[in-house]
Design an enzyme around this catalytic site. Sequence first.
Site, PDB file in Angstrom:
ATOM      1  N   HIS A 128      50.176  41.936  26.508  1.00  0.00           N
ATOM      2  CA  HIS A 128      51.102  42.316  27.577  1.00  0.00           C
ATOM      3  C   HIS A 128      50.606  41.718  28.899  1.00  0.00           C
ATOM      4  O   HIS A 128      51.379  41.113  29.641  1.00  0.00           O
ATOM      5  CB  HIS A 128      51.214  43.837  27.672  1.00  0.00           C
ATOM      6  N   ASP A 172      63.838  15.388  45.901  1.00  0.00           N
ATOM      7  CA  ASP A 172      63.327  15.990  44.667  1.00  0.00           C
ATOM      8  C   ASP A 172      61.847  16.277  44.887  1.00  0.00           C
ATOM      9  O   ASP A 172      61.348  16.174  46.003  1.00  0.00           O
ATOM     10  CB  ASP A 172      63.523  15.025  43.468  1.00  0.00           C
ATOM     11  N   TRP A 180      43.193  41.416  29.081  1.00  0.00           N
ATOM     12  CA  TRP A 180      43.626  40.106  29.593  1.00  0.00           C
ATOM     13  C   TRP A 180      42.469  39.389  30.288  1.00  0.00           C
ATOM     14  O   TRP A 180      42.502  38.181  30.474  1.00  0.00           O
ATOM     15  CB  TRP A 180      44.825  40.239  30.531  1.00  0.00           C
ATOM     16  N   SER A 223      49.066  23.122  33.044  1.00  0.00           N
ATOM     17  CA  SER A 223      50.423  23.167  33.597  1.00  0.00           C
ATOM     18  C   SER A 223      50.402  23.619  35.057  1.00  0.00           C
ATOM     19  O   SER A 223      51.050  23.016  35.920  1.00  0.00           O
ATOM     20  CB  SER A 223      51.275  24.103  32.747  1.00  0.00           C
ATOM     21  N   SER A 224      49.637  24.672  35.338  1.00  0.00           N
ATOM     22  CA  SER A 224      49.578  25.187  36.710  1.00  0.00           C
ATOM     23  C   SER A 224      48.973  24.175  37.661  1.00  0.00           C
ATOM     24  O   SER A 224      49.433  24.025  38.790  1.00  0.00           O
ATOM     25  CB  SER A 224      48.706  26.435  36.768  1.00  0.00           C
ATOM     26  N   HIS A 246      40.341  36.873  41.221  1.00  0.00           N
ATOM     27  CA  HIS A 246      40.842  37.459  42.460  1.00  0.00           C
ATOM     28  C   HIS A 246      41.793  36.553  43.220  1.00  0.00           C
ATOM     29  O   HIS A 246      42.871  36.989  43.596  1.00  0.00           O
ATOM     30  CB  HIS A 246      39.762  38.060  43.351  1.00  0.00           C
ATOM     31  N   GLU A 258      43.615  34.573  41.800  1.00  0.00           N
ATOM     32  CA  GLU A 258      44.795  34.638  40.929  1.00  0.00           C
ATOM     33  C   GLU A 258      45.751  35.765  41.330  1.00  0.00           C
ATOM     34  O   GLU A 258      46.963  35.586  41.333  1.00  0.00           O
ATOM     35  CB  GLU A 258      44.338  34.818  39.474  1.00  0.00           C
ATOM     36  N   TYR A 277      46.244  36.890  44.237  1.00  0.00           N
ATOM     37  CA  TYR A 277      46.981  36.449  45.438  1.00  0.00           C
ATOM     38  C   TYR A 277      47.949  35.336  45.108  1.00  0.00           C
ATOM     39  O   TYR A 277      48.985  35.192  45.764  1.00  0.00           O
ATOM     40  CB  TYR A 277      46.016  36.056  46.558  1.00  0.00           C
ATOM     41  N   SER A 286      59.745  37.120  53.232  1.00  0.00           N
ATOM     42  CA  SER A 286      59.821  36.613  54.609  1.00  0.00           C
ATOM     43  C   SER A 286      61.059  35.759  54.846  1.00  0.00           C
ATOM     44  O   SER A 286      61.420  35.503  55.996  1.00  0.00           O
ATOM     45  CB  SER A 286      58.576  35.785  54.952  1.00  0.00           C
ATOM     46  N   HIS A 329      34.282  42.894  43.641  1.00  0.00           N
ATOM     47  CA  HIS A 329      34.778  44.271  43.722  1.00  0.00           C
ATOM     48  C   HIS A 329      35.434  44.711  42.413  1.00  0.00           C
ATOM     49  O   HIS A 329      35.759  45.871  42.249  1.00  0.00           O
ATOM     50  CB  HIS A 329      35.717  44.477  44.927  1.00  0.00           C
ATOM     51  N   HIS A 330      35.629  43.754  41.484  1.00  0.00           N
ATOM     52  CA  HIS A 330      36.146  44.127  40.167  1.00  0.00           C
ATOM     53  C   HIS A 330      35.030  44.604  39.254  1.00  0.00           C
ATOM     54  O   HIS A 330      35.287  45.014  38.130  1.00  0.00           O
ATOM     55  CB  HIS A 330      36.836  42.931  39.514  1.00  0.00           C
ATOM     56  N   THR A 348      47.003  41.533  55.658  1.00  0.00           N
ATOM     57  CA  THR A 348      48.125  42.121  54.918  1.00  0.00           C
ATOM     58  C   THR A 348      48.884  43.087  55.816  1.00  0.00           C
ATOM     59  O   THR A 348      50.120  43.131  55.809  1.00  0.00           O
ATOM     60  CB  THR A 348      47.624  42.841  53.655  1.00  0.00           C
ATOM     61  N   LYS A 398      51.185  41.294  58.060  1.00  0.00           N
ATOM     62  CA  LYS A 398      52.432  40.896  57.392  1.00  0.00           C
ATOM     63  C   LYS A 398      53.418  42.054  57.329  1.00  0.00           C
ATOM     64  O   LYS A 398      54.588  41.900  57.673  1.00  0.00           O
ATOM     65  CB  LYS A 398      52.122  40.410  55.980  1.00  0.00           C
ATOM     66  N   ARG A 409      41.718  53.573  30.672  1.00  0.00           N
ATOM     67  CA  ARG A 409      42.746  52.618  30.265  1.00  0.00           C
ATOM     68  C   ARG A 409      42.371  51.996  28.923  1.00  0.00           C
ATOM     69  O   ARG A 409      41.233  52.121  28.471  1.00  0.00           O
ATOM     70  CB  ARG A 409      42.914  51.539  31.333  1.00  0.00           C
TER      71      ARG A 409
END
Lengths: 530, 282
Positions: free
Chosen positions: A82, A111, A147, A174-175, A258, A260, A262, A273, A307-308, A333, A336, A455
């Site tokens: 998932h 293009d 994941w 690809s990315s 991390h 990722e 963002y 925006s 921090h993870h 943040t 924003k 979890r």
Amino acid sequence: MEATHAHDHGHGHDEHAHHHPSGIMRWVQTTNHKDIGTLYLIFSLTMFFIGGILAFGIRAELFQPGLQYWDPEFFNSLTTMHGLIMVFGAIMPAFVGFANWQIPMMIGAPDMAFARMNNWSFWLLPPAAILLITSFFVPGGAPAAGWTIYAPLSTQMGPGMDLGIFALHIMGASSIMGSINIVTTILNMRAPGMTLMKMPLFIWTWLITAYLLIAVMPVLAGAITMILTDRHFGTNFFNAAGGGDPVMFQHIFWFFGHPEVYIMILPAFGIVSQVIPAFARKPLFGYGSMVYATSSIAILSFIVWAHHMFTTGMPAAGQLFFMFATLLIAVPTGVKVFNWIATMWKGSMTFETPMLFAVGFIFVFSMGGFTGLILAITPVDIQLQDTYYVVAHFHYVLVAGSLFAIFSGTYFWLPKWTGHMYDETLGKWHFWLSLIFFNITFFPMHFLGLAGMPRRIPDYAMQFADFNMLATIGAFGFGLAQLLFVWGLVKCARGGEKAPDKPWEGADTLEWTLSSPPPYHSFETPPVVK
Amino acid sequence: MISQSARYFIPDPSRWPIFGSFALLSMAFGAAAWMNEATWGKFLLIAGVSILFYMLFGWFGVVAHESESGKYNDQVDKGFRWGMSWFIFSEVMFFAAFFGALFYMRVLSVPWLGDLEHKLIWPDFAGQWPTAGPGISEIFTPMGAWGIPALNTLLLLSSGITVTWAHWGLLKNNRTQLIIGLIMTVALGITFLGFQAYEYAHAYSELNLKLTTGAYGATFFMLTGFHGFHVTVGTLMLIVILGRSMAGHFTADHHFGFEGVAWYWHFVDVVWLLLFIVVYWL
């Protein structure tokens, strides 16, 4: 931003128009940014539903305590897949789809810079999806390490993990190609007069996102390559007996991971925006500070990864550094969120579906942001690590953040893409049902987490039963509400009220100067931005 | 005001990318099967690699043809420069992951394994680099810096000079200098690879230094191995532009194909210098 342009509608004289393959080969061989954008969006929607079915599997199991449907191993595969499918298959490709459709139109380019490579960036995704889904059917089943595929779990599983690793390699390639294309397009193909500080914010956020992707996807590739060699070639990167360290995987992974997160939220900021000024009929408040805030978030994202992993045991100085660096992200943040609200202040507001999703985004994403602040505080995090509080937090930022922004952007630009207005009533139903069921699903998870429910566990103690039942009801409601989205999309693609070139009164970026739907090559002649 | 973008080259629909996708799909399934001891995996992997080479040959052939027929204006050229720069940046970050692993092991995890807490499990482990780790008792000799590695440093640095000399030839329209410079660069690259192959054989047969030799073996072979792979790719790229130069491609003011390869070669060179210092020397 006023623009003058002279695009010609008849492009039969175009030498490229003569030998376009038709049928399925049109889509396989296309070098057109709009075709490729559509492919990305359809792929993303498909993966969104596949990931959603896996989420149904998770929530069905958790409806009641005790083991109902799945083996614990298969439950772990469900949560893992998932996550992988939603992150790499649904959210990221959706934003790339937006980038493909919108970037050339919003900067006045014909293009993308590398049209053929653009095709490959997309067509690498179906093979990766095939690999991921096949992994369910090999001995040992799909990856079940979460994941985040932490070592040593991931260094021990069956061949499904190898398929998952190769899928990640291919999606990473690809990315990276997609991002190189996006950065080059933005830096090299803007219309005359469009200086960097005149770019729409969606372009800015994607420029910075693409930079993050190019910087961190190779790091993920390195990390999973080390997993692969540890699994099959006898290296000892993550094996203490060989001088390695399983915690090192977490460091490398989160150095990717991390930025990722963002990567998955900055384009959402960009969409919001664009949408809020259009429906508040006011220019975006604090454009410059938005650009600098986005850049600050990107820079900070490289120095907060640990921090993870506060519970892995790290020196106190390290814990303090990563805690304060993380808390610092609240500043840009906050800038924003303040600017979005200030844009709406005394605006002449209407609440069509895109605006509903954008305003909903601000409310619910901000809640996810606040729980993020709570989790950033080391002693609190040590209590909450791996509980449902974390699950609640990241679904508030990823579903109510990224996904709601994707919905907002879809409704905002659908009239431009299809030439038809979407069904406003269906859209509003979709919004309200999504918002309500989202909160029914994920709000109780805060309490579950605070009470200590871990979890990635298929069974739980009796005292968690009520909130879990509620969350499952919410999840099924949320999932079914998305069928309204598909219905609305199909209806809009097949017909409906003809959309004017500029259906939204307050929208002022370049794509609204094109016809709806826009010509095959967006801007044959570049517009001049004053 | 008409800008360059009015004439920006947009390619026709292309059949090449989908070949690449099939290639990577076969390679992934093939490699996964092969690593899990299914005999057919090897063949699928080889088939995938073959399709990939076919795709690269066809795709770059089209690009070279388009370039030579003058379809790429200055703006397209600038796009290629941006694209190549960002690609090299992504490669830098890929190597950064492995350099990061090396630093983490040398500076953190190996000393930790030698500290007081771990004396309970591994009382004899000193936590000194180089090491195969506390649980691997095989004796190995680490690779010295001043034999073949130093020679290889000299070779790669010289190849950086020869490719620049070839570039000067191209800028002065001196085709002989261009071709001789490229031949020398290719020769230096191949010699480098030959020496590295010899060094690996030496490590396995005489130093008992293997990929499985714990932290040292893993970082040594993965870092130098990925670098060697990049030298191989760079050499193939050099051979391609050598062939193109011999066929009369590139002009003094339009030769990004050449420059892109030269940039890549310099990148490979810089990575080697870092490797020489932190893997072999220190």
